[in-house]
Design a protein around this motif. Structure first.
Motif, short mmCIF file in Angstrom:
data_model
loop_
_atom_site.label_atom_id
_atom_site.label_comp_id
_atom_site.label_asym_id
_atom_site.label_seq_id
_atom_site.Cartn_x
_atom_site.Cartn_y
_atom_site.Cartn_z
N LEU A 135 -7.22 2.43 10.96
CA LEU A 135 -7.69 0.97 10.91
C LEU A 135 -7.16 0.15 11.87
O LEU A 135 -7.64 -0.64 12.76
CB LEU A 135 -7.55 0.52 9.46
CG LEU A 135 -8.47 1.21 8.50
CD1 LEU A 135 -8.12 0.51 6.91
CD2 LEU A 135 -10.04 0.85 8.66
N ILE A 146 0.78 -1.18 0.09
CA ILE A 146 0.02 -0.11 -0.01
C ILE A 146 0.92 1.29 0.07
O ILE A 146 0.63 2.22 -0.71
CB ILE A 146 -0.86 0.04 1.29
CG1 ILE A 146 -2.29 -0.84 0.95
CG2 ILE A 146 -1.29 1.18 1.94
CD1 ILE A 146 -3.17 -0.54 2.05
N LEU A 159 -12.23 2.99 17.10
CA LEU A 159 -12.19 3.51 15.72
C LEU A 159 -12.59 5.07 15.74
O LEU A 159 -12.27 5.83 15.15
CB LEU A 159 -13.38 2.48 14.96
CG LEU A 159 -13.57 3.23 13.58
CD1 LEU A 159 -12.29 2.93 12.72
CD2 LEU A 159 -14.73 2.38 12.92
N ILE A 167 -4.76 6.84 7.21
CA ILE A 167 -6.02 5.94 7.29
C ILE A 167 -5.96 4.50 7.61
O ILE A 167 -6.54 4.01 8.67
CB ILE A 167 -6.31 5.87 5.88
CG1 ILE A 167 -6.78 7.28 5.04
CG2 ILE A 167 -7.47 4.70 5.48
CD1 ILE A 167 -8.17 7.50 5.41
N LEU A 209 -15.29 -0.10 18.47
CA LEU A 209 -15.93 0.78 17.74
C LEU A 209 -15.82 2.14 18.41
O LEU A 209 -15.40 3.12 17.65
CB LEU A 209 -17.48 0.57 17.96
CG LEU A 209 -18.43 1.03 17.00
CD1 LEU A 209 -18.14 0.64 15.42
CD2 LEU A 209 -19.82 0.87 17.10
N LEU A 256 -11.15 8.73 8.17
CA LEU A 256 -12.03 7.69 7.36
C LEU A 256 -13.52 8.08 6.89
O LEU A 256 -13.84 7.80 5.76
CB LEU A 256 -12.22 6.35 8.14
CG LEU A 256 -12.00 5.03 7.71
CD1 LEU A 256 -10.98 4.84 6.88
CD2 LEU A 256 -12.12 4.26 8.93
N PHE A 257 -14.01 9.04 7.68
CA PHE A 257 -15.33 9.31 7.42
C PHE A 257 -15.59 10.75 8.14
O PHE A 257 -14.88 10.93 8.90
CB PHE A 257 -16.44 8.29 7.85
CG PHE A 257 -16.20 7.70 9.02
CD1 PHE A 257 -15.93 6.18 8.76
CD2 PHE A 257 -16.62 8.35 10.12
CE1 PHE A 257 -15.62 5.42 9.99
CE2 PHE A 257 -16.39 7.31 11.27
CZ PHE A 257 -15.98 6.07 11.19
#
Lengths: 311, 295
Positions: A235, A190, A295, A231, A292, A310-311
């Motif tokens: 994760l 990556i 994250l 990113i 969660l 990420l969002f």
């Protein structure tokens, strides 16, 4: 008036829906699959709040509230299960996360295209081996007559062979090392992809300005792949509690129990092996909720720090 | 660029050290595998003494002969090949089909479908509810447990999506004018023009299917349906290789030990992957990048 137009709207919408019936069937098959295999298990979580036994149905089982969660807090295995889960994950994050970045940066500095490609191909080969195979390889290496003992004894670092997999003290080292061995090259792909999309003009400009090798790595390459690093870091943090279950399952045994048992294995052990379904589900749920939160937390922090998320 | 390449002394030193370190990494990657291979090709009883590092001391194919003559392993191998081939075809076809449908902008409910999928990437029911589901669906001890629960992945759908967006719409338009319905467009236009991404997802899923032992371990009791990795797991991790040895046909040479049998089984299990992947890697690097950019 408005009721007519809304019914008309509905009719044209239905017509449109009918016109794309093939597409809808294709999409809805996927949705149906997700409802069965992702959402029904989510509904199944309610057994964590019930006293479920294997014979009765989920809905018939009596409610017990947070009893199983309380039991977990008083569980005598809790301290070392938590310690192992967090300990191994944090070590993996601290050691295993930066290493592929370093590997990618230095691999990118190799001049010969053929050599570079060969190294890459070799370095991600282990990714394709299963943990079962790796367990076998580790057992061969770490055996009494195995190569690790031979080397350490030849160097007089140890007096007699160590049975590594039977001793809790060595378990974490074995887990971290074998994980890096297996995934180093793969994780680097990556970053290499991100590096290869950096415009060569930057490097040319830097060369003219008299920048050296390391200055270019530090001032151009690294900042250019910052987004990718962020990113992947989010994760990695969200997966902090996901001890590699396959890996643990293969390398653990009753002798190294105290440093090999992790939440994922504990759920498997108490649930499927001992049949305490409700209890194991409660433990699993605690894990998912914390994951969660990690994250969302990591996402929030990196968004504040450098505007990548990420969002 | 080439004209500037005047090598300074420090550059040369850097290159030398860098090359050396990379060679070391390659050695450390390959040698553990090589060590297993040479030990597997050595006479079993002799290998027990240890000390075989570079080349077999007493070359022997007995362990391999034993592996191939054991019916348990061959059945497991057959199950593995079947689940890898069928599982991969079904997974790629089904996931691509759903991805194609949601890639079409005019699809009613597209946003909702995407939300339903995105949630599944971050939250799940966990092992026990999932086990109960598999049980209630009657998939325990059924070959279908390898295929149906693995036929779809939302993560792979996203990789397909980013690829499908690059296919020129004119292709679909042309097919539509010819009177093809959407499913037909999918299999006769989209699939043939998506070979790189299909190869990528196919390879990923194929490797998953080939390597997965967990499914066989917890959902399958019938040893005739057990894949090779589960078989190997029982041998490697649970040290039941003596039973394996005991179940061997009587003609097997005494020099075969439980250890050498383990090693030979490992080599046989891994060989197909090692041979296939160099051919497919040019595809998967591209597909992986597509997935990576999407994050």
């Amino acid at each position: 008036m408005s009721s007519i137009s809304s019914s008309e709207k509905r009719r044209t919408r239905f017509k449109k829906f009918y016109g794309q019936r093939y597409l809808q069937v294709m999409a809805l098959l996927g949705v149906a699959w997700m409802i069965v295999f992702n959402y029904i298990p989510m509904y199944g979580i309610i057994i964590a709040f019930k006293e479920f036994d294997i014979i009765s149905s989920i809905s018939a089982a009596p409610w017990v509230g947070f009893e199983h969660f309380k039991a977990f807090l008083e569980d005598e295995n809790l301290p070392y299960v938590i310690k192992n889960t967090l300990g191994m994950s944090i070590l993996k994050l601290v050691i295993g996360f930066p290493l592929p970045i370093l590997f990618a940066l230095f691999l990118n500095e190799i001049r010969s295209a053929f050599f570079k490609k060969s190294i890459q191909t070799i370095s991600y080969l282990p990714h394709f081996l299963s943990w079962v195979i790796l367990g076998g390889i580790m057992a061969t290496w770490l055996a009494d007559v195995g190569i690790v003992n031979k080397i350490l004894m030849a160097l007089h670092l140890i007096e007699e062979p160590i049975t590594y997999l039977a001793e809790p003290d060595h378990f974490w080292t074995i887990i971290i090392t074998s994980d890096i061995w297996k995934e180093l090259g793969w994780s680097a792909i990556i970053y290499l992809a991100a590096i290869s999309s950096v415009s060569p003009e930057y490097y040319e400009a830097a060369t003219i300005d008299g920048a050296g090798r390391f200055q270019k790595i530090w001032n151009i390459t690294l900042p250019s792949i910052k987004g990718t690093i962020t990113i992947l870091f989010i994760l990695a943090v969200s997966g902090l509690l996901n001890s590699n279950f396959d890996q643990i399952l293969v390398l653990r045994n009753s002798l190294n129990e105290t440093s090999s048992n992790v939440i994922d294995y504990y759920v498997y052990q108490t649930g499927l092996l001992s049949g305490r379904y409700s209890y194991a589900t409660a433990v699993g749920l605690i894990k998912s909720v914390i994951a969660l939160m990690l994250l969302l937390g990591a996402n929030y922090v990196t968004k504040k720090l450098n505007n990548t998320s990420l969002f | 660029m080439f004209a500037f390449k005047r090598q300074s002394a420090s550059d040369a030193v850097f290159d030398m050290i860098n090359n050396f370190v990379m060679l070391c990494i390659c050695f450390m990657t390959l040698y553990p595998i090589w060590y297993v291979v040479v030990n597997a090709f050595n006479d079993g009883a002799d290998a027990m003494r240890g000390g075989i590092y570079w080349w077999p001391r007493q070359f022997s194919l007995e362990s391999f002969r034993a592996v191939f003559s054991s019916s348990g392993i061959m059945t497991a191998m057959g199950v593995t090949v079947a689940k890898t081939v069928i599982g991969t075809v079904v997974h790629v076809f089904f996931t691509a089909m759903v991805a194609y449908a949601v890639s079409r902008r005019e699809l009613i409910g597209r946003k909702l479908y995407m939300i339903i999928g995105t949630i599944t990437m971050f939250f799940g029911g966990g092992l026990i509810p999932y086990y109960l589901l598999i049980r209630d669906l009657g998939l325990l001890d059924s070959f279908l447990v390898y295929i149906i629960p693995a036929m779809f992945s939302f993560f792979d759908l996203i990789i397909f999506l980013s690829f499908f967006r690059e296919i020129p719409e004119a292709l679909e338009e042309a097919a539509k004018i010819d009177g093809a319905h959407d499913f037909r467009i999918f299999y006769s236009v989209i699939i043939p023009s998506s070979m790189p991404v299909i190869a990528t997802i196919g390879l990923f899923h194929g490797v998953y299917q080939w390597n997965d032992y967990f499914t066989g371990m917890i959902y399958i009791n019938n040893t005739d349906l057990q894949p090779i990795q589960t078989f190997l797991f029982r041998v490697v991790a649970q040290s039941s290789s003596n039973q394996m040895l005991a179940s061997m046909p009587s003609g097997v040479a005494v020099t075969v030990t439980s250890q050498s049998l383990k090693l030979a089984t490992m080599v046989v299990t891994t060989a197909p992957i090692v041979f296939v992947y160099p051919f497919l890697q040019k595809y998967f690097v591209k597909g992986f990048m597509l997935g990576a950019i999407k994050g």
